[in-house]
Design an enzyme around this catalytic site. Structure first.
Site, mmCIF file in Angstrom:
data_model
loop_
_atom_site.group_PDB
_atom_site.id
_atom_site.type_symbol
_atom_site.label_atom_id
_atom_site.label_comp_id
_atom_site.label_asym_id
_atom_site.label_seq_id
_atom_site.Cartn_x
_atom_site.Cartn_y
_atom_site.Cartn_z
ATOM 1 N N ASP A 24 0.823 -1.222 0.000
ATOM 2 C CA ASP A 24 0.000 0.000 0.000
ATOM 3 C C ASP A 24 0.852 1.265 0.000
ATOM 4 O OD1 ASP A 24 -2.224 -1.783 0.396
ATOM 5 O OD2 ASP A 24 -1.723 -1.795 2.527
ATOM 6 N N GLU A 193 -11.408 0.913 -2.893
ATOM 7 C CA GLU A 193 -10.671 1.180 -1.659
ATOM 8 C C GLU A 193 -9.454 2.044 -1.978
ATOM 9 O OE1 GLU A 193 -9.292 -2.572 -0.129
ATOM 10 O OE2 GLU A 193 -8.698 -3.291 -2.103
#
Length: 510
Positions: A24, A193
């Site tokens: 991420d 997301e």
């Protein structure tokens, strides 16, 4: 030395630029320097900080989060909890990192410089399932905003993004929030997301992935107002490349005005490796174009930035004076005395007493680093000095299944070379190789990690290298790639259990 740089030395680079589990990622430029942070989940220290001058050659320069809070909540491993999907920003002469803890809410830390001192975590918005937050300080209006996604496992909500006005000091949100993108209303979209929020060319932009980490795509959303309505477009997807599900990342602009996008690719036991894509604005009515017309690139010319020496995050360690390098993280908040400093080189780990000594997955005192994404050989020397019957120490590959090789003190006082493993879901260890005497209490341990994260274990007790056991296929955790680990343990009991010393930790390409 570190593993091979992604820099090919001829003005081009090869993806991934970070070939290990830097999950991420988010990226930021301040002046001539680029910085990157990544998820660290339940490991400590957390929030790694990487630095580069060319977006290709990266070094690990520190961590922004020394310990996870609450302390008691992270005294034992919680491998898929903790720090999820941080955003890195620079505002008001300070560095800011926002992240979501899916069980607590949105946190932030900030510092005057990347090396700190970083503040204690501050809870910006409390709530279950709040993940992937990203702030924006709008220089045009003076307003501050926050967007975040949702984890269905905690909230029952997914596939939507919620926006807030935020206090300009970054301490709290100023409203109850509004769903600004509901991907249930977009045909074919699911698991939206990882939003990253920007201002560009008079628009509010959200770059966010959907479709799942292994099979999805990167989307772009834009609106003239922060609260919408937003229109969407797919701007990066696998197409006919080998890069599955190009996922969550961040946009950065160089001093000369070039645009680049860093994102991750899920690679099983190797975790989420990081790719660098060229990017430009203006493709089809001002939308961003990422990669090769929306497909990930494998090899590309480097950014137009001053040449830099090849670099990659450190892996090797001589443990000078008993200290370990920045590349190491504990599997939970560390306790005093797990590792002791001393006058010589070598990592001296205390044989910590534990009722879970036969399940490395449940132990907080395992010192770990990321499993490299390219074939390599891992080596370390080990001396077990503990006289405690049952004391053990070793080198492990740790995931939902684990395997380790090392030394153990027997009830008769002798030391043996042991090789053990546990399957996914298995609660007890079994022998992976035949034990044999190690009369000097010393061994050189080796793991060759080949394609598919297939691990071959071997050892040298002073009489030459010998293979041990069958090939072990490393496995990831739920969200985390497999880890390399060093540990020292003892069964439950009274008093001091002694120690083990590791020296000359090396990872070399195969």
């Amino acid at each position: 030395m570190s593993l091979v740089s992604a820099d090919l030395g001829d003005g081009t680079y090869r993806n991934p630029v970070l070939d290990a589990d830097w999950s991420d990622p988010d990226v930021l430029r301040v002046g001539d320097d680029f910085y990157l942070t990544a998820s660290s989940f339940g490991r400590a220290p957390g929030l790694p900080l990487l630095h580069s001058r060319d977006l290709v050659n990266w070094t690990l320069v520190g961590h922004a989060l020394e310990r996870l809070e609450p302390e008691a909540g992270f005294a034992a491993p919680r491998h898929d909890c903790g720090v999820w999907a941080p955003s890195l920003r620079h505002h008001d002469d300070r560095f800011w990192i926002f992240w979501g803890d899916p069980d607590q809410g949105v946190f932030q830390v900030n510092a005057p410089g990347v090396h700190g001192p970083w503040t204690r975590p501050h809870l910006v918005k409390e709530g279950k399932g709040l993940i992937d937050p990203c702030p924006l300080w709008d220089d045009e209006t003076g307003e501050a905003y926050l967007v975040h996604a949702w984890a269905r496992s905690r909230s029952g909500i997914k596939n939507r993004l919620t926006g807030h006005r935020m206090h300009p000091d970054g301490t709290t949100v100023l409203d109850e929030g509004k769903v600004i993108v509901d991907a249930d209303r977009i045909p074919g979209w699911f698991t939206l997301e990882g939003p990253k929020l920007y201002r560009h060319d008079g628009w509010f932009w959200i770059l966010a992935p959907a479709g799942g980490v292994e099979t999805g795509w990167q989307g772009a959303f834009r609106s003239r107002g922060f609260f919408g309505p937003y229109e969407e477009k797919v701007v990066l997807e696998q197409k006919d490349t080998g890069v599955n599900g190009p996922h969550q990342g961040g946009w950065v602009r160089t001093p000369s005005g070039e645009d680049w996008f860093l994102h991750f690719q899920q690679r099983g036991a190797y975790g989420r490796v990081v790719h660098l894509q060229p990017m430009r604005w203006g493709g089809g009515e001002g939308w961003p174009v990422i990669g090769d017309d929306g497909a990930p690139v494998a090899v590309h010319r480097k950014p137009d930035l001053p040449p830099q020496p090849p670099a990659a995050p450190a892996t090797d360690d001589d443990f000078p004076g008993g200290r370990y390098g920045r590349q190491w993280q504990w599997t939970a908040n560390a306790q005093e005395g797990w590792a002791t400093q001393h006058s010589a080189d070598g990592l001296r780990l205390t044989c910590v007493r534990s009722a879970h000594a036969h399940d490395l997955r449940r132990l907080p005192n395992v010192l770990t680093q990321r499993l490299p994404g390219r074939p390599c050989a891992v080596e370390v020397e080990l001396r077990l000095t503990s006289e405690e019957p049952g004391a053990r120490a070793g080198l492990a590959v740790l995931g939902d299944a684990f395997c380790w090789i090392g030394l153990q003190r027997g009830a008769d006082g002798t030391v043996r070379l042991v090789h053990r493993f546990a399957e996914t879901g298995g609660e007890t260890e079994r022998d992976a190789g035949h034990p044999r005497p190690a009369p000097e209490g010393w061994a050189r341990l080796r793991i060759e990690i080949g394609a598919g994260a297939r691990c071959r274990f071997s050892y040298d007790l002073g009489d030459g290298a010998r293979p041990s056991g069958q090939v072990f296929a490393a496995t990831p955790w739920r969200w985390v790639g497999a880890l390399l680990g060093l540990f020292a343990l003892a069964p439950t009991g009274q008093g001091h259990a002694g120690a083990a010393t590791f020296t000359q930790f090396r990872i070399n390409p195969l």
